[in-house]
Motif scaffolding. Sequence first.
Motif, mmCIF file in Angstrom:
data_model
loop_
_atom_site.group_PDB
_atom_site.id
_atom_site.type_symbol
_atom_site.label_atom_id
_atom_site.label_comp_id
_atom_site.label_asym_id
_atom_site.label_seq_id
_atom_site.Cartn_x
_atom_site.Cartn_y
_atom_site.Cartn_z
ATOM 1 N N GLY A 178 -4.589 0.831 3.191
ATOM 2 C CA GLY A 178 -3.304 0.437 3.773
ATOM 3 C C GLY A 178 -3.489 -0.376 5.038
ATOM 4 N N ARG A 179 -2.439 -1.112 5.395
ATOM 5 C CA ARG A 179 -2.480 -1.964 6.585
ATOM 6 C C ARG A 179 -1.510 -1.387 7.611
ATOM 7 N NH1 ARG A 179 -2.545 -5.428 2.113
ATOM 8 N NH2 ARG A 179 -0.327 -5.923 2.283
ATOM 9 N N ARG A 180 -2.036 -0.659 8.535
ATOM 10 C CA ARG A 180 -1.219 0.053 9.527
ATOM 11 C C ARG A 180 -0.734 -0.926 10.595
ATOM 12 N NH1 ARG A 180 -4.796 3.687 13.124
ATOM 13 N NH2 ARG A 180 -5.105 1.621 13.980
ATOM 14 N N PRO A 181 0.572 -1.069 10.790
ATOM 15 C CA PRO A 181 1.077 -2.056 11.762
ATOM 16 C C PRO A 181 1.102 -1.476 13.168
ATOM 17 C CG PRO A 181 2.922 -1.034 10.672
ATOM 18 C CD PRO A 181 1.672 -0.385 10.091
ATOM 19 N N ASN A 182 0.034 -0.948 13.614
ATOM 20 C CA ASN A 182 -0.005 -0.177 14.853
ATOM 21 C C ASN A 182 -1.475 0.026 15.190
ATOM 22 O OD1 ASN A 182 0.792 1.449 16.988
ATOM 23 N ND2 ASN A 182 1.506 3.146 15.715
ATOM 24 N N ARG A 217 6.697 -4.145 18.536
ATOM 25 C CA ARG A 217 7.239 -2.823 18.236
ATOM 26 C C ARG A 217 6.622 -1.667 19.016
ATOM 27 N NH1 ARG A 217 5.530 -5.731 14.644
ATOM 28 N NH2 ARG A 217 3.796 -4.342 14.218
ATOM 29 N N PRO A 250 0.818 -1.228 0.000
ATOM 30 C CA PRO A 250 0.000 0.000 0.000
ATOM 31 C C PRO A 250 0.850 1.276 0.000
ATOM 32 C CG PRO A 250 -0.861 -1.571 1.587
ATOM 33 C CD PRO A 250 0.466 -2.115 1.124
ATOM 34 N N GLY A 251 1.986 1.266 0.695
ATOM 35 C CA GLY A 251 2.885 2.415 0.661
ATOM 36 C C GLY A 251 2.480 3.580 1.557
ATOM 37 N N ARG A 252 1.224 3.614 2.011
ATOM 38 C CA ARG A 252 0.764 4.682 2.892
ATOM 39 C C ARG A 252 -0.484 4.200 3.611
ATOM 40 N NH1 ARG A 252 -3.682 7.246 0.484
ATOM 41 N NH2 ARG A 252 -4.052 6.362 -1.569
ATOM 42 N N TYR A 253 -0.903 4.971 4.608
ATOM 43 C CA TYR A 253 -2.129 4.623 5.332
ATOM 44 C C TYR A 253 -3.059 5.817 5.322
ATOM 45 C CZ TYR A 253 -5.280 3.060 9.060
ATOM 46 O OH TYR A 253 -6.378 2.680 9.784
ATOM 47 N N GLN A 307 11.086 4.119 5.020
ATOM 48 C CA GLN A 307 9.874 4.223 5.825
ATOM 49 C C GLN A 307 8.895 3.082 5.562
ATOM 50 O OE1 GLN A 307 7.909 7.946 4.475
ATOM 51 N NE2 GLN A 307 6.359 6.552 3.670
ATOM 52 N N CYS A 308 8.021 2.914 6.523
ATOM 53 C CA CYS A 308 7.011 1.843 6.504
ATOM 54 C C CYS A 308 6.163 1.910 5.229
ATOM 55 C CB CYS A 308 6.133 1.974 7.748
ATOM 56 S SG CYS A 308 4.804 0.752 7.832
ATOM 57 N N GLN A 309 5.909 0.738 4.658
ATOM 58 C CA GLN A 309 5.091 0.649 3.439
ATOM 59 C C GLN A 309 3.665 0.190 3.736
ATOM 60 O OE1 GLN A 309 6.414 1.636 0.330
ATOM 61 N NE2 GLN A 309 7.923 2.421 1.791
ATOM 62 N N TYR A 310 3.321 0.074 5.020
ATOM 63 C CA TYR A 310 1.963 -0.276 5.441
ATOM 64 C C TYR A 310 1.479 -1.600 4.847
ATOM 65 C CZ TYR A 310 2.246 4.216 7.529
ATOM 66 O OH TYR A 310 2.677 5.249 8.305
ATOM 67 N N ARG A 311 2.379 -2.585 4.964
ATOM 68 C CA ARG A 311 2.023 -3.944 4.538
ATOM 69 C C ARG A 311 1.574 -4.780 5.730
ATOM 70 N NH1 ARG A 311 6.204 -7.010 1.739
ATOM 71 N NH2 ARG A 311 7.162 -6.924 3.791
ATOM 72 N N ASP A 312 1.986 -4.398 6.948
ATOM 73 C CA ASP A 312 1.647 -5.129 8.173
ATOM 74 C C ASP A 312 2.108 -6.584 8.119
ATOM 75 O OD1 ASP A 312 0.677 -5.496 10.719
ATOM 76 O OD2 ASP A 312 -1.379 -5.871 10.097
ATOM 77 N N ARG A 313 3.355 -6.755 7.716
ATOM 78 C CA ARG A 313 3.917 -8.106 7.706
ATOM 79 C C ARG A 313 5.204 -8.143 8.506
ATOM 80 N NH1 ARG A 313 3.903 -9.585 1.343
ATOM 81 N NH2 ARG A 313 1.670 -9.809 1.038
#
Lengths: 207, 569
Positions: free
Chosen positions: B360-364, B125, A177-180, B226-232
């Motif tokens: 997106g999949r926010r890991p938080n 995390r 996705p690259g962003r949220y 930076q985070c890519q919001y994959r949640d893996r």
Amino acid sequence: MQRREALRNFALLAGGGLLSGTTISILNSCNLSAPKSNGQLFSDEEQMIITELADVIIPATSSPGAKAAGVGEFITMMLNDCYPEDVQKDFAAGLEGFSASVKKQYSKDFLSLSSQDKIAAVTQLSNKTIADQKAGDKDPNAKKSKHFFPIARDLTILGYFTSEIGATQAMAYVAVPGRYDGSADMKPGQKAWAPDSGWGTDNALKS
Amino acid sequence: MNLNTEADKQNTYDAIVIGSGISGGWAAKELTEKGMKVLMLERGQNIEHIKDYTKATLAPWQLKHRNNLTEEQRKAHPVQSRDYPYQEANETWWVNDIECPYTEIKPFDWFRGYHVGGRSLMWGRQSYRFSDINFEDNLKDGHGVDWPVRYKEVAPWYDYAETFAGVNGQAENWPTLPDGKFLPPMELNFIEKTVKQHVEEHYKRTRIITIGRSANLTQDHNGRTQCQYRDRCSRGCPFGAYFSTQSATLPAAVKTGNLTLRPFSIVNHIIYDKDSKKATGVFVIDAETNKTMEFYAKIIFVNASTLGTAFILLNSTSPEFPNGLGNNESGRVGRNLMDHHFRCGARGESDDFQDKYVYGRRPNGVYVPRYQNIGGDKRDFLRGFGYQGGGGRGNMGGLEKVAEYAFGADFKEAIGTPGKWSMSLGGFGEMLPNFDNRVYIDNSKKDKWGQPVLAVDCTYGDNEAKMRKAMMDDAAEMLEIAGLKNVSTFDAGCTPGMAIHEMGTACMGNDPKTSVLNKWNQLHEVKNVFVTDGSFMNSTACQNPSLTYMAFTARACDYAVNELKKQNI
């Protein structure tokens, strides 16, 4: 326990309410008996029935159905690899029972039924499963047969919506996705996001 | 004689770090950056950053069992498979329970990974500071040993740890949860914002909901993406977007040219020399060949994880330390084992906001910092809990009610249609320190390498039970105040170990009679041995602890090198 959690996680990711309490409770037994050694679980005909049953559970609509996504083979593979032998046996017995009752009622096998009759037969199976579960463990036949449909259905849902066809056509899937965006506007025809088999929001929080 | 001397020289370093997880990685980084020649010993296999994250980029359909475990995996991992963290997508990173047994006097779930990076690869995390309220609780209510430090002394080291690791978060000026050096916060989603607004208004900001503070990068940082919001995350991140030994501390240590990393090196015990009254090195079993060997150093950092460290100290017996290294006067090595308790709270849903969704999949998730037993809030239990949770939008849109065992075309379409918003809050509660919760060596059982094992005797008490009720009731109340529907509470039960926040077993203190370590994480009785993993924790607070390990490790390394320079150790 783990299997229950894994399936539950899928249910959470996919929005909840999908998986049967029954399946969850059997799988919760943490049975660690050895899986059946490489022997074939099902005959070719039985495999075709499983494939067909999955396609009744998740049929082709605006997107391809379970058969196109290879769910029949997935169910058998999962039973072989991830389920203890006693559950495999109960599943096989339930399949046999289903097959026999269809033959008795329609004088032909499940595979030869019309689409409409297939749905009717699976509706009956679903209703019988609910009745069997109400019978609890008192009726030994019900005790065995009640596992078949819930497992077939759960593995169909899992197998289909985590398949490439299911995730990208029946649901929406973006690998990176690259962003949220937490307040995105719904687009016309927006599909629900497919689960990614990762740690969902509900369980991403442990450290 | 010459041969021996040569062998000793080859095996001699300035410092040995036992363990390569979150705190071991930090120790290696700090010590090597200060010019020390460091040997970092890891009992398991090597895992190379990115290259060995073999499942990181697999789509769901590329995981054969769609992230479920096989019966074979479950048989080899009867403990690891008790909860969700051990999955197909990260299955090689969890210990083989058969090869590495332990004895459960009472049920204790020990989730662990034996490999370079340890649990820094699979951790959640969440990164929170302790406050003075936490550092003072032991003194105030008499449970556990008073922390020998206060927030002011640790604060600069929290700054230092966060600045390097990269922690995102929102400053809140909240008394139980000090603010830090944050990267930009992640975004709350629509329902979380709504619930936050209602809750903070209703309680007049005596309770807050903030976005989780997590060690995921919200912008490029120190050469990491930076985070890519994959949640893996737990598969390893090919972008290096979350803090791990591999992504952050190990490359920093390697860059100095001062680090030697030796995987497959099980430290059986620390070698003590009665004449110098110091540890001289460690006795190691090669996990692959079973060969034994010794390594020597001026200082030793023990970062083998809380229970691993307790084992090494207890197993390091000598005529001078018959009950384990540094365990003469206090007898407290192995005592006061703690974990958090969780898995209870509430959830609810909303029929509104159907025009909004997430991308997106926010890991938080969200965080509610502790608000109990502070200010005017008084409870029938001591200390308190925080909440972690989150909102999202499920599916089953277009179906009012899902029939039992529903199937067919409508059912399929509903699964593919966004449904209601829902949100859950799950409590993370503090566990009181208790002398009787402990580990000790069990000689009746042996591991794969012939070592004795640990016996774990640990249970939650009445305070935790009372707290759990409040964890459910308060969560339900807040969700109802926010206008959510169908609010229900849950308590899925919790066993010590499940939160994977084992702490205690070598507590700190000013008095050697009641503590194992001094305020610098240094063994009172063996001055060149430092313990900076979860073992040193005097209390758990209710915050996730790893950031505190990082801060104390950096602080202890600074002290140790200065002491060495002054020839005090």
